[in-house]
Design a protein around this motif. Structure first.
Motif, PDB file in Angstrom:
ATOM      1  N   LEU A 530       0.827  -1.193   0.000  1.00 45.79           N
ATOM      2  CA  LEU A 530       0.000   0.000   0.000  1.00 45.79           C
ATOM      3  C   LEU A 530       0.863   1.245   0.000  1.00 45.79           C
ATOM      4  N   LEU A 531       0.422   2.237  -0.789  1.00 42.56           N
ATOM      5  CA  LEU A 531       1.032   3.559  -0.720  1.00 42.56           C
ATOM      6  C   LEU A 531       0.193   4.381   0.247  1.00 42.56           C
ATOM      7  N   GLY A 532       0.700   4.570   1.436  1.00 43.36           N
ATOM      8  CA  GLY A 532      -0.060   5.255   2.467  1.00 43.36           C
ATOM      9  C   GLY A 532      -0.147   6.750   2.213  1.00 43.36           C
ATOM     10  N   SER A 533      -0.834   7.436   3.114  1.00 47.97           N
ATOM     11  CA  SER A 533      -0.981   8.880   3.016  1.00 47.97           C
ATOM     12  C   SER A 533       0.338   9.568   3.343  1.00 47.97           C
ATOM     13  N   VAL A 534       0.448  10.817   2.893  1.00 51.67           N
ATOM     14  CA  VAL A 534       1.677  11.575   3.143  1.00 51.67           C
ATOM     15  C   VAL A 534       1.862  11.846   4.624  1.00 51.67           C
ATOM     16  N   ASP A 535       0.755  11.865   5.394  1.00 51.88           N
ATOM     17  CA  ASP A 535       0.885  12.127   6.828  1.00 51.88           C
ATOM     18  C   ASP A 535       0.979  10.842   7.636  1.00 51.88           C
ATOM     19  N   GLY A 536       1.044   9.688   6.946  1.00 52.40           N
ATOM     20  CA  GLY A 536       1.192   8.424   7.651  1.00 52.40           C
ATOM     21  C   GLY A 536      -0.085   7.891   8.262  1.00 52.40           C
ATOM     22  N   ILE A 537      -1.215   8.555   8.041  1.00 51.20           N
ATOM     23  CA  ILE A 537      -2.489   8.146   8.625  1.00 51.20           C
ATOM     24  C   ILE A 537      -3.475   7.854   7.498  1.00 51.20           C
ATOM     25  N   ILE A 538      -4.125   6.711   7.571  1.00 50.40           N
ATOM     26  CA  ILE A 538      -5.199   6.364   6.636  1.00 50.40           C
ATOM     27  C   ILE A 538      -6.509   6.544   7.385  1.00 50.40           C
ATOM     28  N   GLU A 539      -7.332   7.454   6.885  1.00 48.44           N
ATOM     29  CA  GLU A 539      -8.552   7.800   7.591  1.00 48.44           C
ATOM     30  C   GLU A 539      -9.774   7.514   6.726  1.00 48.44           C
TER      31      GLU A 539
END
Length: 689
Positions: A530-539
């Protein structure tokens, strides 16, 4: 779709009313036409004469055979455009001219170069052919600068000319997205947003990447369509009209057709042996129990009745699948072809019946008790106890039946039909199990011996009285009987049947030569991340991307030439749209692997508000589909490490529970304290009031 303007419908003065829509301006000659502040972006200008082009935007345009006669290029922006056979000599340039990433061919700039000397010209990534280069001869300084820039891009010139039309079409999607975003802004910010977009290198790189992805997607679809042309052809062995007549197919009675079909020549299972009866118990005193009956043998499983030989062919124009039974034409079927269509084949042998259990031996009866002694006689002995009956022998299990052969034939261009074979079984019948041995009956107890008897006699000698005792002995206890013998246990050593074999034959277009395989193509997902979010949080309500998806093939049979597509399974957390499937347009041989272009998944907002922060764990369940019928393959997502694509769903800011107070006095207020915690990897700014 572009709108075409010709001379008879054209208006000489626009004043910025076109606003970047896609138009074709063709065969227009207006030497007094004023096109100041007009946005021609994404349009085609051909055989066009004009006077003014002040502050005009010609981004991503194709400009062909255009001649300008007045102050045409004041503050003009021609970035990413293609200029062919144009005459821009004799123009008054003004302060700034943007020619970034422009392709120029067969055009004239003779007088223009002297005026360019006093202007600021942006020409990063400019490319032009030798004929145009020769027109830059009067301003050596500018010529040298432009020639150096052109030299860096010469080897890309021919490629960009050939790819321009394709990139222009692919860029329409990105353009529409940009237009929608701009329309949402206040009008006073639109010009600033356009300028920021055109000058921001990072944004430009992102657009370029999106363009490359769209171009690659179009290329994949075009290749798949080319390959599918052959796949959509009905195989030669199928006579459509004859089949429709034989199957009495009526298009107006669609529900008359099945969506799945089964072919079975499986042997019947043998019946189980009957259980032996239990021996009778002894009835009279000292009688022995009867022997248990023997268990019956199980029947042998029957062999498969016949081989299964079928030929499959698709009539994709009618969404029909014809399955021809080559051993019995009456069993041929015309069925509806859907992604859920299944073909089940079974030529297994029948299983042997189990042996019956041996009956248990009867119990021996107890012996008769002896008679007690009396004054006249002694006691008698007890009778013998009866023997227990022996247990019955167990029955033997039946032999398993033999399997037959399964052969499936398809045109090699319709290999994708093999994905519909849900089960193909040619298994040997298993041997039946032997029965359990009967148990011996219990022994009867010996009879109790009679009791002894004592009595007294009185005699007198003179005046003396004498008492004399007499005892008659009792009998002995009778012996116990013998316990019955347990029947001997017999180990399971019956034979299973003989296995059949399965063969898949891929024929050439003439159905004369074939390649044979023992198993169907078996695509497996080896890895994904997975390519996560730039802030490291998946919401919740966020879109994330799956990347580095590697697909291999475990079978000797290559995957279909029509390609595979990879996607994700919808769940209560993950939402995936089928149009985002990633295509694998080439075959995958055994041991080879292909990488799938990354694709998006959406995180649903299904969380109920509560006092605790949102937190849950999720994973992506991948699926592979065989094109062009979109049939899903089993066992695709079974070999990779699924912990790699596990992810947590939460919000970047979490709030603690408010502090408690014991007493709130009437008429008073208390401050409530709580803590906001930023768990992301980026700083968050508080909104301005």
């Amino acid at each position: 779709m572009r709108t075409t303007f010709r001379l008879e419908t054209f208006v000489p003065i626009f004043r910025g009313e076109i606003d970047g829509n896609s138009f074709v301006f063709e065969n227009i000659s207006m030497t007094d036409g004023d096109f100041s502040n007009v946005d021609f972006s994404y349009s085609i200008l051909k055989n066009f004469k004009m006077y003014k082009f002040q502050n005009a935007r010609l981004v991503c345009c194709k400009i062909e055979k255009v001649e300008a006669t007045g102050d045409a290029l004041l503050e003009a922006i021609l970035d990413y455009s293609e200029i062919i056979e144009c005459n821009f000599s004799g123009l008054n340039v003004g302060q700034e001219l943007n020619l970034n990433y422009v392709n120029i061919a067969k055009s004239q700039f003779y007088d223009l170069n002297e005026r360019l000397a006093i202007s600021r010209v942006n020409y990063e990534g400019i490319m032009m052919d030798p004929e145009t280069k020769n027109t830059f001869t009067r301003n050596l300084s500018l010529q040298n600068e432009i020639m150096r820039e052109i030299a860096k891009n010469d080897n890309l010139f021919e490629i960009r000319i050939n790819e321009f039309e394709e990139k222009l079409r692919a860029d329409v999607m990105i353009r529409n997205q940009i237009i929608e975003s701009l329309e949402a802004l206040n009008m006073e910010h639109i010009n600033l947003a356009e300028e920021a977009f055109s000058r921001t290198e990072d944004h430009r790189r992102e657009v370029a990447n999106n363009l490359e992805e769209v171009i690659e997607r179009i290329r994949q679809i075009e290749l798949l369509l080319e390959v599918s042309k052959s796949a959509f052809k009905t195989p030669k062995f199928l006579d459509i009209h004859r089949i429709r007549q034989e199957q009495q197919y009526d298009p107006n009675r669609w529900n008359q057709l099945l969506t799945s079909v089964s072919y079975s020549t499986r042997g019947t299972d043998g019946k189980d042996g009957t259980n032996g009866t239990n021996g009778s118990h002894g009835i009279t005193y000292g009688a022995s129990g009867g022997r248990g009956g023997d268990g019956g043998n199980g029947q042998d499983g029957r062999n498969a009745s016949d081989n299964i030989d079928i030929t499959m062919g698709a009539i994709l124009s009618d969404n029909l699948l014809y399955v021809r039974d080559d051993n019995n034409a009456a069993r041929s079927n015309l069925i509806v072809l859907t992604p859920s269509t299944t073909i089940n084949l079974d030529a297994s042998g029948g299983n042997g019946g189990n042996g019956g259990n041996g009956g248990n031996g009867g119990n021996g009866e107890n012996g008769l008790n002896g008679v007690d002694a009396n004054s006249n006689s002694s006691g008698s002995n007890g009778g013998n106890g009866g023997d227990g009956g022996d247990g019955g022998r167990p029955g033997l299990g039946g032999r398993g039946g033999d399997a037959k052969r399964i052969t499936v034939k398809v045109d090699e261009m319709q290999t994708y039909l093999l994905a519909l074979v849900n089960n193909a079984l040619s298994l040997p019948g298993t041997a039946g199990k032997n029965g359990s041995p009967g148990l011996g009956g219990t022994a009867g107890y010996g009879g109790r011996g009679g009791k002894s008897y004592t009595y007294y006699e009185t005699i007198y000698k003179g005046e003396t009285r004498i008492n004399i005792s007499h005892t008659n002995p009792g009998g002995h206890d009778g012996p116990d009987g013998r316990r019955g013998h347990d029947a001997q246990h017999i180990s399971d050593n019956q034979l299973s049947g003989v296995a059949g074999n399965i063969q898949y034959r891929l024929f050439d277009g003439n159905f004369t030569q074939a390649r044979n395989y023992e198993s169907v193509f078996d695509p497996r997902l080896f890895s994904a991340e997975l390519l996560g979010s730039v802030d490291g949080i998946i919401e919740p309500e966020e879109t994330i991307f799956v990347d580095n998806v590697i697909v291999g093939n475990l079978s000797d049979m290559p995957t279909p030439i029509t390609g595979l597509s990879v996607g994700a399974l919808n769940s209560n957390i993950v939402e995936f749209h089928d149009f985002n499937r990633s295509l694998l347009e080439s075959q995958i041989l055994k041991g080879a692997a292909r990488q799938v272009r990354h694709f998006p998944i959406y995180i649903r907002d299904t969380f109920v508000s509560s006092r605790k922060p949102v937190y849950t764990n999720a994973n992506v369940d991948f699926r592979v589909y065989v094109e062009p019928i979109s049939a899903s393959m089993k066992n695709f997502d079974t070999v990779r490490d699924k912990t790699i694509t596990a992810f947590d769903i939460r919000y970047p800011v979490e709030i603690s529970e408010p502090g408690r107070t014991e007493v709130l006095v009437v008429g008073h207020s208390l401050p409530v304290n709580f803590v906001l915690r930023n768990i992301s990897s980026q700083d968050l700014e508080t909104p301005e009031k």
